[in-house]
Design a protein around this motif. Structure first.
Motif, PDB file in Angstrom:
ATOM      1  N   ARG A   1      12.213   1.201  -0.876  1.00 42.26           N
ATOM      2  CA  ARG A   1      11.545   0.016  -0.350  1.00 42.26           C
ATOM      3  C   ARG A   1      10.265   0.458   0.343  1.00 42.26           C
ATOM      4  NH1 ARG A   1      14.480  -4.557   3.208  1.00 42.26           N
ATOM      5  NH2 ARG A   1      15.453  -4.856   1.161  1.00 42.26           N
ATOM      6  N   LEU A   2       9.161  -0.042  -0.127  1.00 47.31           N
ATOM      7  CA  LEU A   2       7.873   0.249   0.464  1.00 47.31           C
ATOM      8  C   LEU A   2       7.497  -0.852   1.457  1.00 47.31           C
ATOM      9  CD1 LEU A   2       5.854   1.323  -2.712  1.00 47.31           C
ATOM     10  CD2 LEU A   2       7.432   2.674  -1.305  1.00 47.31           C
ATOM     11  N   SER A   3       6.762  -0.447   2.478  1.00 44.97           N
ATOM     12  CA  SER A   3       6.262  -1.391   3.477  1.00 44.97           C
ATOM     13  C   SER A   3       4.764  -1.200   3.636  1.00 44.97           C
ATOM     14  CB  SER A   3       6.939  -1.163   4.825  1.00 44.97           C
ATOM     15  OG  SER A   3       8.329  -1.332   4.752  1.00 44.97           O
ATOM     16  N   CYS A   4       4.093  -2.279   3.966  1.00 47.26           N
ATOM     17  CA  CYS A   4       2.657  -2.211   4.230  1.00 47.26           C
ATOM     18  C   CYS A   4       2.342  -3.114   5.408  1.00 47.26           C
ATOM     19  CB  CYS A   4       1.863  -2.640   3.009  1.00 47.26           C
ATOM     20  SG  CYS A   4       0.106  -2.873   3.330  1.00 47.26           S
ATOM     21  N   ALA A   5       1.862  -2.502   6.473  1.00 47.20           N
ATOM     22  CA  ALA A   5       1.455  -3.249   7.655  1.00 47.20           C
ATOM     23  C   ALA A   5      -0.051  -3.469   7.599  1.00 47.20           C
ATOM     24  CB  ALA A   5       1.832  -2.490   8.911  1.00 47.20           C
ATOM     25  N   ALA A   6      -0.454  -4.707   7.737  1.00 52.50           N
ATOM     26  CA  ALA A   6      -1.868  -5.057   7.631  1.00 52.50           C
ATOM     27  C   ALA A   6      -2.384  -5.574   8.964  1.00 52.50           C
ATOM     28  CB  ALA A   6      -2.069  -6.116   6.553  1.00 52.50           C
ATOM     29  N   SER A   7      -3.626  -5.264   9.257  1.00 46.61           N
ATOM     30  CA  SER A   7      -4.280  -5.790  10.445  1.00 46.61           C
ATOM     31  C   SER A   7      -5.751  -6.024  10.124  1.00 46.61           C
ATOM     32  CB  SER A   7      -4.126  -4.838  11.633  1.00 46.61           C
ATOM     33  OG  SER A   7      -4.666  -3.579  11.340  1.00 46.61           O
TER      34      SER A   7
ATOM     35  N   ALA B   1       5.231 -13.017  10.131  1.00 42.20           N
ATOM     36  CA  ALA B   1       5.329 -12.776  11.583  1.00 42.20           C
ATOM     37  C   ALA B   1       5.028 -11.322  11.924  1.00 42.20           C
ATOM     38  CB  ALA B   1       6.710 -13.159  12.087  1.00 42.20           C
ATOM     39  N   LYS B   2       5.256 -10.443  10.962  1.00 49.67           N
ATOM     40  CA  LYS B   2       5.022  -9.008  11.181  1.00 49.67           C
ATOM     41  C   LYS B   2       3.781  -8.501  10.457  1.00 49.67           C
ATOM     42  CE  LYS B   2       9.889  -7.847  11.909  1.00 49.67           C
ATOM     43  NZ  LYS B   2      11.029  -6.994  11.463  1.00 49.67           N
ATOM     44  N   ASN B   3       3.062  -9.402   9.788  1.00 47.18           N
ATOM     45  CA  ASN B   3       1.896  -8.988   8.999  1.00 47.18           C
ATOM     46  C   ASN B   3       2.242  -7.845   8.049  1.00 47.18           C
ATOM     47  OD1 ASN B   3       0.473 -10.900  10.414  1.00 47.18           O
ATOM     48  ND2 ASN B   3      -1.044  -9.497  11.262  1.00 47.18           N
ATOM     49  N   THR B   4       3.374  -7.965   7.414  1.00 48.19           N
ATOM     50  CA  THR B   4       3.890  -6.886   6.574  1.00 48.19           C
ATOM     51  C   THR B   4       4.308  -7.428   5.211  1.00 48.19           C
ATOM     52  OG1 THR B   4       4.642  -5.649   8.499  1.00 48.19           O
ATOM     53  CG2 THR B   4       5.601  -5.053   6.382  1.00 48.19           C
ATOM     54  N   VAL B   5       3.967  -6.657   4.175  1.00 43.85           N
ATOM     55  CA  VAL B   5       4.414  -6.962   2.830  1.00 43.85           C
ATOM     56  C   VAL B   5       5.269  -5.790   2.344  1.00 43.85           C
ATOM     57  CG1 VAL B   5       2.292  -6.033   1.763  1.00 43.85           C
ATOM     58  CG2 VAL B   5       3.692  -7.706   0.520  1.00 43.85           C
ATOM     59  N   TYR B   6       6.296  -6.116   1.582  1.00 45.69           N
ATOM     60  CA  TYR B   6       7.265  -5.124   1.134  1.00 45.69           C
ATOM     61  C   TYR B   6       7.330  -5.097  -0.394  1.00 45.69           C
ATOM     62  CZ  TYR B   6       8.895  -5.837   5.942  1.00 45.69           C
ATOM     63  OH  TYR B   6       8.967  -5.948   7.310  1.00 45.69           O
ATOM     64  N   LEU B   7       7.804  -3.983  -0.902  1.00 47.88           N
ATOM     65  CA  LEU B   7       8.087  -3.874  -2.325  1.00 47.88           C
ATOM     66  C   LEU B   7       9.430  -3.171  -2.476  1.00 47.88           C
ATOM     67  CD1 LEU B   7       6.878  -4.506  -5.140  1.00 47.88           C
ATOM     68  CD2 LEU B   7       6.140  -2.107  -5.211  1.00 47.88           C
TER      69      LEU B   7
ATOM     70  N   CYS C   1      -1.222  -1.017  -0.936  1.00 50.44           N
ATOM     71  CA  CYS C   1      -1.273  -2.470  -0.811  1.00 50.44           C
ATOM     72  C   CYS C   1      -2.707  -2.874  -0.487  1.00 50.44           C
ATOM     73  CB  CYS C   1      -0.313  -2.988   0.249  1.00 50.44           C
ATOM     74  SG  CYS C   1      -0.805  -2.646   1.933  1.00 50.44           S
ATOM     75  N   ASN C   2      -3.003  -4.096  -0.818  1.00 42.51           N
ATOM     76  CA  ASN C   2      -4.297  -4.681  -0.495  1.00 42.51           C
ATOM     77  C   ASN C   2      -4.201  -6.159  -0.803  1.00 42.51           C
ATOM     78  OD1 ASN C   2      -7.146  -5.029   0.017  1.00 42.51           O
ATOM     79  ND2 ASN C   2      -7.469  -2.908  -0.640  1.00 42.51           N
ATOM     80  N   THR C   3      -5.228  -6.876  -0.464  1.00 41.13           N
ATOM     81  CA  THR C   3      -5.270  -8.292  -0.816  1.00 41.13           C
ATOM     82  C   THR C   3      -5.675  -8.425  -2.275  1.00 41.13           C
ATOM     83  OG1 THR C   3      -7.563  -8.420  -0.089  1.00 41.13           O
ATOM     84  CG2 THR C   3      -5.870  -8.975   1.537  1.00 41.13           C
ATOM     85  N   LEU C   4      -5.600  -9.644  -2.785  1.00 43.02           N
ATOM     86  CA  LEU C   4      -6.152  -9.977  -4.099  1.00 43.02           C
ATOM     87  C   LEU C   4      -7.106 -11.143  -3.916  1.00 43.02           C
ATOM     88  CD1 LEU C   4      -3.364  -8.607  -5.151  1.00 43.02           C
ATOM     89  CD2 LEU C   4      -3.986  -9.810  -7.249  1.00 43.02           C
ATOM     90  N   PRO C   5      -8.369 -11.022  -4.289  1.00 43.70           N
ATOM     91  CA  PRO C   5      -8.994  -9.772  -4.687  1.00 43.70           C
ATOM     92  C   PRO C   5      -8.988  -8.765  -3.545  1.00 43.70           C
ATOM     93  CG  PRO C   5     -10.639 -11.457  -4.316  1.00 43.70           C
ATOM     94  CD  PRO C   5      -9.311 -12.144  -4.247  1.00 43.70           C
ATOM     95  N   HIS C   6      -9.130  -7.516  -3.900  1.00 44.24           N
ATOM     96  CA  HIS C   6      -8.930  -6.490  -2.873  1.00 44.24           C
ATOM     97  C   HIS C   6     -10.207  -6.216  -2.089  1.00 44.24           C
ATOM     98  CE1 HIS C   6     -11.081  -3.361  -5.156  1.00 44.24           C
ATOM     99  NE2 HIS C   6     -10.443  -3.781  -6.226  1.00 44.24           N
ATOM    100  N   TYR C   7      -9.999  -5.798  -0.843  1.00 42.90           N
ATOM    101  CA  TYR C   7     -11.083  -5.271  -0.030  1.00 42.90           C
ATOM    102  C   TYR C   7     -11.472  -3.885  -0.553  1.00 42.90           C
ATOM    103  CZ  TYR C   7     -10.319  -8.899   3.484  1.00 42.90           C
ATOM    104  OH  TYR C   7     -10.213 -10.102   4.142  1.00 42.90           O
ATOM    105  N   ASP C   8     -12.645  -3.440  -0.174  1.00 43.51           N
ATOM    106  CA  ASP C   8     -13.073  -2.095  -0.554  1.00 43.51           C
ATOM    107  C   ASP C   8     -12.308  -1.025   0.217  1.00 43.51           C
ATOM    108  OD1 ASP C   8     -16.576  -3.028  -0.978  1.00 43.51           O
ATOM    109  OD2 ASP C   8     -14.884  -3.077  -2.374  1.00 43.51           O
ATOM    110  N   ASP C   9     -11.838  -1.360   1.412  1.00 35.25           N
ATOM    111  CA  ASP C   9     -11.093  -0.398   2.219  1.00 35.25           C
ATOM    112  C   ASP C   9      -9.642  -0.348   1.755  1.00 35.25           C
ATOM    113  OD1 ASP C   9     -12.853  -1.455   5.201  1.00 35.25           O
ATOM    114  OD2 ASP C   9     -13.293   0.179   3.805  1.00 35.25           O
TER     115      ASP C   9
ATOM    116  N   MET D   1      -1.227 -11.061  -1.083  1.00 35.11           N
ATOM    117  CA  MET D   1      -1.048  -9.625  -0.868  1.00 35.11           C
ATOM    118  C   MET D   1      -0.467  -8.984  -2.125  1.00 35.11           C
ATOM    119  SD  MET D   1      -2.227  -9.069   2.106  1.00 35.11           S
ATOM    120  CE  MET D   1      -1.782  -7.315   2.129  1.00 35.11           C
ATOM    121  N   GLY D   2      -0.982  -7.822  -2.449  1.00 40.10           N
ATOM    122  CA  GLY D   2      -0.527  -7.153  -3.658  1.00 40.10           C
ATOM    123  C   GLY D   2      -0.167  -5.710  -3.427  1.00 40.10           C
ATOM    124  N   TRP D   3       0.675  -5.212  -4.310  1.00 41.37           N
ATOM    125  CA  TRP D   3       0.953  -3.780  -4.410  1.00 41.37           C
ATOM    126  C   TRP D   3       0.288  -3.263  -5.677  1.00 41.37           C
ATOM    127  CZ3 TRP D   3       2.859  -0.503  -0.936  1.00 41.37           C
ATOM    128  CH2 TRP D   3       3.549  -1.028   0.159  1.00 41.37           C
TER     129      TRP D   3
END
Length: 113
Positions: free
Chosen positions: A18-24, A73-79, A94-102, A33-35
Motif C-alpha cells: 500500500r502506497l501513501s502520498c501526503a500532499a501539501s 481530511a489527511k490530504n493523502t492519496v493511497y494506492l 503521485c501528482n495531480t492531473l494534470p500534473h504540476y512540474d514539481d 489525484m493520480g499515481w
C-alpha cells in the motif's frame, strides 16, 4: 506543491503493498489525484487517478489489482496494490492531473519473480 510518497519496498510476485502520498501546498480536496510510475528506460505513465468526488480510473495493466482511494481530511492519496507481478517494478509517484512540474522523490516498488 509538496508531495511525499511512501510505502514502497521489495515484495514477491503475488504480494501486496500500500502506497501513501501526503500532499501539501494545494487545495487537496478539489484536485484529481493520480499515481504514476516509471520503470527503468521507460516514460512516466499514469496508473490510476481519483477525482475529487471519488470517481476512479485505472490503466488496463493494473485494473482489478490496484485500488486508489483518498482521505481528504489527511490530504493523502493511497494506492493499494495486490497480485503484484515483476512488470509492476518501478518508481511510483503521485501528482495531480494534470500534473504540476514539481514531483516528489517517489517510492521504489520492486517485485521479484
Amino acid at each position: 506543491v509538496h508531495l511525499v510518497e511512501s510505502g514502497g519496498g521489495l515484495v514477491q510476485a503475488g504480494g501486496s503493498l500500500r502506497l501513501s502520498c501526503a500532499a501539501s501546498g494545494i487545495t487537496f480536496s478539489i484536485k484529481t489525484m493520480g499515481w504514476y510510475r516509471q520503470a527503468p528506460g521507460k516514460q512516466r505513465d499514469v496508473v490510476a487517478y481519483i477525482r475529487s468526488l471519488g470517481a476512479t480510473y485505472y490503466a488496463d495493466s493494473v485494473k482489478g489489482r490496484f485500488t486508489i482511494f483518498r482521505d481528504n481530511a489527511k490530504n493523502t492519496v493511497y494506492l493499494q496494490m495486490n497480485s503484484l507481478n515483476p512488470e509492476d517494478t518501478a518508481v511510483y509517484y503521485c501528482n495531480t492531473l494534470p500534473h504540476y512540474d514539481d514531483w516528489g522523490q517517489g517510492t521504489q516498488v520492486t517485485v521479484s519473480s
